[in-house]
Design an enzyme around this catalytic site. Structure first.
Site, mmCIF file in Angstrom:
data_model
loop_
_atom_site.group_PDB
_atom_site.id
_atom_site.type_symbol
_atom_site.label_atom_id
_atom_site.label_comp_id
_atom_site.label_asym_id
_atom_site.label_seq_id
_atom_site.Cartn_x
_atom_site.Cartn_y
_atom_site.Cartn_z
ATOM 1 C CG ASN A 6 55.998 15.775 -8.053
ATOM 2 O OD1 ASN A 6 55.928 15.198 -6.976
ATOM 3 N ND2 ASN A 6 56.051 17.105 -8.149
ATOM 4 N NE ARG A 41 60.560 30.959 -14.476
ATOM 5 C CZ ARG A 41 60.963 29.940 -13.738
ATOM 6 N NH1 ARG A 41 60.083 29.219 -13.088
ATOM 7 N NH2 ARG A 41 62.241 29.645 -13.644
ATOM 8 C CG LEU A 80 -1.731 -1.294 1.447
ATOM 9 C CD1 LEU A 80 -2.651 -1.141 2.646
ATOM 10 C CD2 LEU A 80 -2.515 -1.670 0.191
ATOM 11 C CB ALA A 96 -2.323 4.989 -2.737
ATOM 12 N NE ARG A 148 -0.393 11.474 10.477
ATOM 13 C CZ ARG A 148 -0.590 10.346 11.143
ATOM 14 N NH1 ARG A 148 -0.390 10.304 12.450
ATOM 15 N NH2 ARG A 148 -0.973 9.244 10.511
ATOM 16 C CG ASN A 163 -3.285 -4.931 13.775
ATOM 17 O OD1 ASN A 163 -2.423 -5.493 13.106
ATOM 18 N ND2 ASN A 163 -4.411 -4.452 13.253
ATOM 19 C CG ASN A 192 38.533 22.301 -16.155
ATOM 20 O OD1 ASN A 192 38.815 23.208 -15.378
ATOM 21 N ND2 ASN A 192 37.465 21.533 -15.981
ATOM 22 C CE1 TYR A 193 32.848 26.581 -19.000
ATOM 23 C CE2 TYR A 193 33.020 27.971 -17.046
ATOM 24 C CZ TYR A 193 32.299 27.539 -18.157
ATOM 25 O OH TYR A 193 31.042 28.056 -18.405
#
Length: 464
Positions: free
Chosen positions: A384, A447, A16, A18, A23, A177, A393-394
């Site tokens: 290393n 550099r 069951l 559904a 609450r 029960n 990367n972007y």
């Protein structure tokens, strides 16, 4: 011989699922709330399958598509247009089950702690007793609010009485029960036709089937749980937290039984689908999620979070976050590093402190010791990567790849601007910004040349 034939008869399970679960105060449908990495309805259906159910039928309503998408082909489905009570919900399975011989087990989708072994024992007891219905019961220390199971002298069920209807003597009964039932399938659907909604809520209640069977002089039995915790139904966030606590304790105990050392089980969270091999140590305040597998002799250090990842034997994780990644034998990560989705480390790789790796492959014996970002890279063997290195990367539009060959040395504070390739056995000088290929065995320097201005201090302060 007769009892063996009963054990082998068809066993059907009706789940069951559904209800909206108002609450819970949530946009997420109640049965989809997770308990240690698996939605509640997933726990229930898996337990049913593990208990050798011939068919599982899930009654859906609110969130039907979400439930179906999650469970997939583990179940058949019936949609309940209106939620008019538990008997009405079971009646939705009429077209699939009516007239079939066998045992039907009715479970609530919000009882995630029921074990498959318990369901097997319940069905076996029901069949051996040749009952038309069997209630799963439990002994409650404080039974207030639960329906009491009143038995006859020979142990059969006389009636189930709700708290508001119980006499003073009946209120003293501790057997309650749990809301889980076994039925003879044909008797169930015959009785369901007789259930009415003559009650304050105007709903059709499944426990009324028990009374109908009793009035027809049919046998109604009860099977008592050893541990009431299994019967916990989750209706709000408090009960959800309690179910998670119990499930967490159960999972941790199983891992420790299997040879995993969990230093403090009370502060260790391991979700249900995680696999950990023996002689691995898990320190406190860790959370291991999803379909993670961890090999032997691994070490998961204080405060680490690992999700949906594969860690081989001897891997060491210290205070780090690992997401959807693969880590080879004897590699180590951390402290305070982050492997993001798609990271693959070879064997004996060292990822030190404050290193972030994203969707990259790092070969055996390679090292990135500290304060480094590696994104969309393919790094070879025994490379290393120095302190402060950034694999850029972007470019603001696309993610691009960087390839670093075997046995290369990337100096501290270098930036590799993708797409770019650094050949095998090559060097990148510290502080360089590399934007084009560095050939194999070459030294890449990018550099400005250093220039010293003598006497600068005096001239500077004269101007001020």
């Amino acid at each position: 011989m007769g009892s063996k034939e009963k054990v082998m008869q068809n066993r059907y399970v009706v789940v069951l699922a559904a209800g909206q679960g108002t609450r819970m105060k949530s946009k997420l449908f109640k049965v989809m709330h997770p308990v240690m990495g698996r939605p509640m309805v997933g726990h229930v259906v898996n337990a049913a399958i593990d208990a050798d159910a011939s068919e599982v039928i899930t009654i859906t309503g609110h969130g039907a598509e979400v439930v179906r998408d999650y469970l997939g082909d583990k179940s058949q489905y019936v949609f309940q247009e209106e939620q008019l009570g538990t008997a009405h919900a079971v009646m939705q399975a009429k077209d699939l089950l009516e007239g079939k011989e066998g045992t039907t087990l009715v479970l609530s989708g919000d009882t995630p702690l029921l074990r498959a072994e318990t369901l097997q024992q319940l069905m076996a007891f029901h069949e051996e007793e040749e009952a038309k219905a069997t209630i799963l019961t439990a002994l409650a220390d404080d039974p207030f609010g639960y329906g009491r199971v009143i038995r006859t002298e020979d142990g059969l069920v006389s009636k189930v009485v709700e708290e508001k209807d119980a006499s003073e003597d009946e209120k003293k009964v501790r057997e309650i029960n749990t809301g889980t039932y076994c039925f003879d399938n044909q008797a169930l659907f015959q009785a369901l036709e007789k259930v009415d909604n003559d009650n304050a809520q105007g709903e059709y209640y499944l426990p009324d089937v028990l009374e109908i069977l009793k009035n027809d002089h049919e046998k109604v039995g009860a099977f008592q749980l050893d541990n009431m915790d299994e019967a916990l139904g989750v209706n709000n966030r408090v009960a959800l937290a309690e179910a998670s606590r119990i499930m967490r304790e159960r999972i941790n105990e199983q891992h420790m039984t299997n040879g995993v050392s969990i230093i403090d089980p009370n502060s260790t969270y391991i979700e249900i689908d995680v696999e950990i091999a023996r002689d691995t140590v898990v320190e406190p305040n860790t959370y291991i999620k999803g379909r993670t597998t961890i090999g032997e002799d691994a070490f998961i250090g204080l405060g680490s979070v690992i999700s949906d990842s594969q860690l081989a034997d001897g891997v060491e994780i210290k205070q780090s976050v690992i997401e959807e990644s693969i880590i080879g034998k004897n590699s180590d990560v951390g402290p305070n590093s982050h492997l993001r989705t798609g990271s693959v480390l070879g064997e004996s790789v060292h990822i030190g402190n404050y290193v972030e790796v994203k969707k990259s492959t790092i070969g055996n014996l390679s090292k990135a010791g500290h304060h480094t970002y590696i994104g969309d890279a393919e790094i070879g063997v025994d490379v290393n990567v120095g302190c402060g290195v950034v694999v850029a990367n972007y470019n603001g539009i696309t993610k691009n790849k960087t390839i670093i060959g075997d046995n290369s040395f990337i100096g501290s504070n270098a930036t590799l601007v993708a797409p770019v390739e650094v050949g095998a056995n090559s060097f990148v000088a510290a502080g360089s910004t590399i934007t084009k290929e560095v050939p194999a065995s070459a030294l890449g320097i990018a550099r400005a040349r250093q220039e010293n201005k003598e006497g600068f201090h005096e001239r500077f302060f004269e101007k001020k």
